[in-house]
Design a protein around this motif. Structure first.
Motif, PDB file in Angstrom:
ATOM      1  N   TRP A  15      20.877  -0.912  48.194  1.00 11.07           N
ATOM      2  CA  TRP A  15      21.346  -2.015  47.351  1.00 11.07           C
ATOM      3  C   TRP A  15      21.724  -1.496  45.974  1.00 11.07           C
ATOM      4  O   TRP A  15      20.984  -0.708  45.377  1.00 11.07           O
ATOM      5  N   TYR A  16      22.888  -1.930  45.470  1.00  8.44           N
ATOM      6  CA  TYR A  16      23.192  -1.808  44.042  1.00  8.44           C
ATOM      7  C   TYR A  16      22.807  -3.155  43.439  1.00  8.44           C
ATOM      8  O   TYR A  16      23.463  -4.152  43.708  1.00  8.44           O
ATOM      9  N   ARG A  17      21.766  -3.197  42.663  1.00  7.10           N
ATOM     10  CA  ARG A  17      21.207  -4.478  42.209  1.00  7.10           C
ATOM     11  C   ARG A  17      21.005  -5.373  43.424  1.00  7.10           C
ATOM     12  O   ARG A  17      20.179  -5.066  44.273  1.00  7.10           O
ATOM     13  N   PRO A  40      37.753   1.905  55.447  1.00  8.55           N
ATOM     14  CA  PRO A  40      38.534   1.348  54.349  1.00  8.55           C
ATOM     15  C   PRO A  40      37.813   1.493  53.013  1.00  8.55           C
ATOM     16  O   PRO A  40      36.603   1.700  52.976  1.00  8.55           O
ATOM     17  N   SER A  41      38.565   1.365  51.940  1.00  5.21           N
ATOM     18  CA  SER A  41      38.015   1.513  50.606  1.00  5.21           C
ATOM     19  C   SER A  41      36.877   0.514  50.381  1.00  5.21           C
ATOM     20  O   SER A  41      36.979  -0.643  50.757  1.00  5.21           O
ATOM     21  N   GLY A  42      35.782   1.008  49.799  1.00  5.91           N
ATOM     22  CA  GLY A  42      34.667   0.116  49.496  1.00  5.91           C
ATOM     23  C   GLY A  42      33.693  -0.077  50.639  1.00  5.91           C
ATOM     24  O   GLY A  42      32.768  -0.873  50.523  1.00  5.91           O
ATOM     25  N   CYS A  43      33.861   0.650  51.740  1.00  7.78           N
ATOM     26  CA  CYS A  43      32.960   0.423  52.878  1.00  7.78           C
ATOM     27  C   CYS A  43      31.656   1.193  52.726  1.00  7.78           C
ATOM     28  O   CYS A  43      30.755   1.038  53.535  1.00  7.78           O
ATOM     29  N   GLY A  44      31.544   2.014  51.713  1.00  8.56           N
ATOM     30  CA  GLY A  44      30.264   2.684  51.474  1.00  8.56           C
ATOM     31  C   GLY A  44      30.228   4.151  51.837  1.00  8.56           C
ATOM     32  O   GLY A  44      29.152   4.750  51.914  1.00  8.56           O
ATOM     33  N   LYS A  45      31.381   4.778  52.015  1.00  3.64           N
ATOM     34  CA  LYS A  45      31.406   6.195  52.387  1.00  3.64           C
ATOM     35  C   LYS A  45      30.795   7.053  51.280  1.00  3.64           C
ATOM     36  O   LYS A  45      29.908   7.878  51.532  1.00  3.64           O
ATOM     37  N   SER A  46      31.286   6.847  50.069  1.00  2.00           N
ATOM     38  CA  SER A  46      30.766   7.667  48.972  1.00  2.00           C
ATOM     39  C   SER A  46      29.285   7.393  48.772  1.00  2.00           C
ATOM     40  O   SER A  46      28.501   8.315  48.512  1.00  2.00           O
ATOM     41  N   THR A  47      28.913   6.141  48.893  1.00  2.00           N
ATOM     42  CA  THR A  47      27.513   5.782  48.713  1.00  2.00           C
ATOM     43  C   THR A  47      26.637   6.522  49.718  1.00  2.00           C
ATOM     44  O   THR A  47      25.611   7.107  49.344  1.00  2.00           O
ATOM     45  N   LEU A  48      27.051   6.512  50.966  1.00  2.00           N
ATOM     46  CA  LEU A  48      26.265   7.201  51.996  1.00  2.00           C
ATOM     47  C   LEU A  48      26.164   8.692  51.685  1.00  2.00           C
ATOM     48  O   LEU A  48      25.088   9.292  51.759  1.00  2.00           O
ATOM     49  N   THR A 208      37.205  11.120  53.895  1.00  2.00           N
ATOM     50  CA  THR A 208      38.649  11.188  53.712  1.00  2.00           C
ATOM     51  C   THR A 208      39.323   9.862  54.023  1.00  2.00           C
ATOM     52  O   THR A 208      38.834   9.055  54.812  1.00  2.00           O
ATOM     53  N   HIS A 209      40.445   9.634  53.349  1.00  2.00           N
ATOM     54  CA  HIS A 209      41.261   8.460  53.626  1.00  2.00           C
ATOM     55  C   HIS A 209      42.440   8.837  54.498  1.00  2.00           C
ATOM     56  O   HIS A 209      43.253   8.008  54.853  1.00  2.00           O
ATOM     57  N   ASN A 210      42.516  10.120  54.753  1.00  2.00           N
ATOM     58  CA  ASN A 210      43.698  10.637  55.410  1.00  2.00           C
ATOM     59  C   ASN A 210      43.375  10.833  56.895  1.00  2.00           C
ATOM     60  O   ASN A 210      42.646  11.740  57.275  1.00  2.00           O
TER      61      ASN A 210
HETATM   62  N1  LIG Z   1      27.586   2.084  40.800  1.00  3.68           N
HETATM   63  C1  LIG Z   1      27.794   0.995  41.528  1.00  3.68           C
HETATM   64  N2  LIG Z   1      27.298  -0.190  41.134  1.00  3.68           N
HETATM   65  C2  LIG Z   1      27.502  -1.297  41.877  1.00  3.68           C
HETATM   66  N3  LIG Z   1      28.208  -1.332  43.004  1.00  3.68           N
HETATM   67  C3  LIG Z   1      28.738  -0.194  43.455  1.00  3.68           C
HETATM   68  C4  LIG Z   1      28.561   1.036  42.724  1.00  3.68           C
HETATM   69  N4  LIG Z   1      29.199   2.020  43.386  1.00  3.68           N
HETATM   70  C5  LIG Z   1      29.764   1.431  44.462  1.00  3.68           C
HETATM   71  N5  LIG Z   1      29.484   0.127  44.499  1.00  3.68           N
HETATM   72  C6  LIG Z   1      29.902  -0.808  45.557  1.00  3.68           C
HETATM   73  O1  LIG Z   1      29.427  -0.354  46.769  1.00  3.68           O
HETATM   74  C7  LIG Z   1      30.423  -0.472  47.769  1.00  3.68           C
HETATM   75  C8  LIG Z   1      30.658   0.857  48.424  1.00  3.68           C
HETATM   76  O2  LIG Z   1      31.216   1.742  47.469  1.00  3.68           O
HETATM   77  P1  LIG Z   1      31.627   3.220  47.796  1.00  3.68           P
HETATM   78  O3  LIG Z   1      32.066   3.851  46.545  1.00  3.68           O
HETATM   79  O4  LIG Z   1      30.546   3.867  48.547  1.00  3.68           O
HETATM   80  O5  LIG Z   1      32.873   2.978  48.746  1.00  3.68           O
HETATM   81  P2  LIG Z   1      33.856   4.039  49.377  1.00  3.68           P
HETATM   82  O6  LIG Z   1      33.849   3.802  50.820  1.00  3.68           O
HETATM   83  O7  LIG Z   1      33.546   5.404  48.908  1.00  3.68           O
HETATM   84  O8  LIG Z   1      35.227   3.572  48.782  1.00  3.68           O
HETATM   85  P3  LIG Z   1      36.487   4.480  48.387  1.00  3.68           P
HETATM   86  O9  LIG Z   1      37.146   4.816  49.655  1.00  3.68           O
HETATM   87  O10 LIG Z   1      37.319   3.577  47.545  1.00  3.68           O
HETATM   88  O11 LIG Z   1      35.986   5.666  47.649  1.00  3.68           O
HETATM   89  C9  LIG Z   1      31.655  -1.021  47.105  1.00  3.68           C
HETATM   90  O12 LIG Z   1      31.742  -2.395  47.399  1.00  3.68           O
HETATM   91  C10 LIG Z   1      31.407  -0.828  45.650  1.00  3.68           C
HETATM   92  O13 LIG Z   1      31.940  -1.891  44.898  1.00  3.68           O
END
Ligand SMILES: Nc1ncnc2c1ncn2[C@@H]1O[C@H](COP(=O)(O)OP(=O)(O)OP(=O)(O)O)[C@@H](O)[C@H]1O
Ligand SMILES: [Mg+2]
Lengths: 256, 289
Positions: A15-17, A40-48, A208-210
């Motif tokens: 959870w972010y907040r 897709p963008s925002g699905c949480g790849k970077s977060t994971l 990757t997005h590619n």
């Molecule tokens: N620091 C943060 N604080 C709050 N919410 C966040 C934060 N970082 C990411 N999020 C949210 O968490 C979700 C996943 O973000 P993340 O960056 O992991 O996506 P992503 O798959 O890497 O997207 P992209 O392809 O655009 O890089 C998004 O909805 C984003 O808005």
């Protein structure tokens, strides 16, 4: 019995907040292979990805439940030293971010950190630097200007340098968050080739997005959607015969 | 096809006017500085000599040199620096690199900004109350320098913090991701790249300190002393106060004398500023982004 997975997550939630970015992620990432992470963008790849070396925890408002293991060791155990974890699990960023130091000092950076205040004899350091630069196919291009600023390199070279500087401390896993998206097509190709060459020696997880890149440059592929893993299979199977309609839609470019 | 239209002509006219107007403003800005310098040199230069710098005032301060005041200013500024630089730089590093953004740090930031706005005469009174009386340092270089140090602290903190924050965040992230601790990151990457900015801020601040009169006149600077200070517990003369005294308090001072003192004070300040510029260019050239 199968080998211990390089990375295993067990019902990982984040959870972010109050916003839940990851839902019940359970994954095994095999050792020595290249696994791509698409979605897709925002699905949480970077977060994971950022969970795997625990760099996401630098944000005070992040809450995590579930387990993350690297090579069979729980990385969230209290006795884990973050610094050791981050040396084992190196990270490459989207924008090449070499430090404002010379090429040599960039490559030697982690090695020096590991050795603390101990002085490292010059020949030893030279050897380490050369080995790392050779491994990323950069040695011939930079061997005559090791003392120049790393920021004078082309983006492609910078990104290779960013990979090289992780290697002297012998990491097990390399995490790469869209490592080619700041590069031109030629640079992308060169870095992809490099990643492909590192296969086997390191476990590589690459966001990757590619689609073409995921297909070309990975052996295993994870498709994520809205914080969940939809499908995780060998790349050729996933692209040829996706089992979920969402996956099919995504790889055919119908969204994101 | 590419010929000028009436609109182009109009744009060009406006553009020219704006440029002339702004250029004029810049000249207006520089003019007073040049006039002041010119006047000081014209009137003060005749009294400047090596002897002027190296002897004490004589005949009720209407003749002689300024050595005790010059030395005193150097004393005051150096001790003030010893106080404000370590504290200020450490505080700035803490605030910029370690502190989380919560209400405590916000209150601290507010306090710093307010401290920077406190008039110097108020600092002087604080110095008397705290250092001269409470800590029993008496009127001394120590009390005066501590007062000056506290007065310059907020500016040192703010300028240091700005220099630190000018170092791109990506460098820190890169370091952390490689397993560097915060301190290793600061020491190996952030500070080397911020040092020119930090030094510039400090030196500019020093030069301002050198000219301050109010904070030192109650805390440690004397109108006239027949001897030179030997420790931080002594009183001292100072250029700024000496200038004030001979221009307003002593009858029969030759006209050129105050101008001479002012010229020395300005020269001191300009020398420090010049040093800061040299520092900055040298260190910038080493900077690699
Ligand atoms: N620091 C943060 N604080 C709050 N919410 C966040 C934060 N970082 C990411 N999020 C949210 O968490 C979700 C996943 O973000 P993340 O960056 O992991 O996506 P992503 O798959 O890497 O997207 P992209 O392809 O655009 O890089 C998004 O909805 C984003 O808005
Ligand atoms: Mg991302």
């Amino acid at each position: 019995m199968a080998e211990t997975p390089a990375i295993r997550t067990d019902r990982l939630c984040l959870w972010y907040r109050t916003f839940q970015a990851l839902h019940d992620i359970s994954l095994d990432i095999e050792q020595g292979r290249i696994t791509s992470l698409i979605g897709p963008s925002g699905c949480g790849k970077s977060t994971l990805l950022r969970c795997m070396n625990r760099i996401v925890e630098r944000l005070p408002y992040v809450r995590i439940t579930g387990g993350i293991e690297v090579l069979g060791h729980d990385v969230r155990a209290p006795e884990v030293e973050l610094l050791q974890l981050r040396r084992q699990v190196g990270m490459v960023f989207q924008r090449p971010n070499p430090l404002p130091l010379s090429i040599r000092d960039n490559v030697a950076f982690t090695y020096r950190l590991q050795r603390g205040t101990q002085r490292i004899p010059r020949p030893e350091l030279d050897e380490v630097v050369e080995a790392a630069l050779r491994e990323v196919l950069l040695w011939d291009a930079v061997k005559d200007r090791l003392d120049d600023s790393a920021l004078g390199l082309s983006l492609e070279e910078q990104q290779k340098l960013c990979i090289a500087r992780l290697l002297p401390v012998k990491p097990a896993v390399l995490l790469m968050d869209e490592p080619c998206s700041a590069l031109d097509p030629a640079g992308t190709e060169a870095v992809e080739e490099l990643i492909w060459k590192l296969r086997g020696a390191y476990t590589i997880v690459i966001v990757t997005h590619n689609m073409a890149q995921a297909r070309r440059a990975s052996e295993s592929c994870i498709f994520m959607l809205m914080g969940r893993v939809v499908e995780h299979r060998p790349t050729d199977e996933l692209f040829v015969a996706p089992q979920h309609p969402e996956t099919a839609d995504y790889i055919e470019g119908r969204y994101g | 096809m590419f010929s000028s239209t009436p609109l182009d002509a109009r744009n060009k006219r406006i553009q020219n006017r704006v440029r002339i107007l702004f250029g004029l403003m810049t000249v207006l800005l520089v003019l007073p500085v040049l006039l002041i310098l010119g006047l000081l040199v014209y009137k003060g230069a005749p009294v400047i000599s090596l002897e002027f710098l190296l002897t004490s005032p004589t005949e009720g301060m209407t003749a002689g040199g300024i050595m005790p005041a010059l030395l005193g200013t150097i004393w005051l500024v150096s001790v003030a620096l010893l106080v404000s630089v370590p504290v200020g730089v450490a505080a700035a590093i803490f605030l910029s690199e370690y502190a989380r953004d919560n209400w405590v740090t916000r209150v601290i930031n507010l306090a710093i900004i307010n401290l920077a706005g406190v008039p110097s005469i108020v600092h002087a009174l604080f110095g008397v109350g705290a250092f001269v009386l409470f800590f029993r340092f008496g009127t001394s270089i120590l009390a005066a320098s501590l007062t000056l140090g506290i007065m310059t602290l907020p500016v040192v903190i703010v300028s240091t913090r700005e220099a630190l924050q000018a170092v791109p965040h990506a460098f820190r992230e890169a370091c952390w991701a490689m397993g560097a601790t915060r301190w290793q990151t600061i020491w190996r990457v952030v500070l080397p790249n911020a040092v020119s900015g930090i030094l510039t801020g400090i030196i500019l601040e020093v030069s301002r300190t050198a000219g301050e009169t109010a904070p030192i006149m109650f805390t440690g600077a004397a109108f006239f002393l027949p001897y030179l200070p030997v420790s931080v517990y002594d009183q001292t003369m100072a250029l700024s106060l000496h200038l004030f005294v001979i221009s307003t308090q002593v009858p029969g001072v030759p006209e050129a004398l105050p101008f001479g003192v002012a010229l020395v004070l300005i020269a001191l300040v300009l020398t420090m500023n010049a040093t800061s510029i040299v520092f900055r260019t040298v260190l910038r050239r080493r900077r690699k982004w």
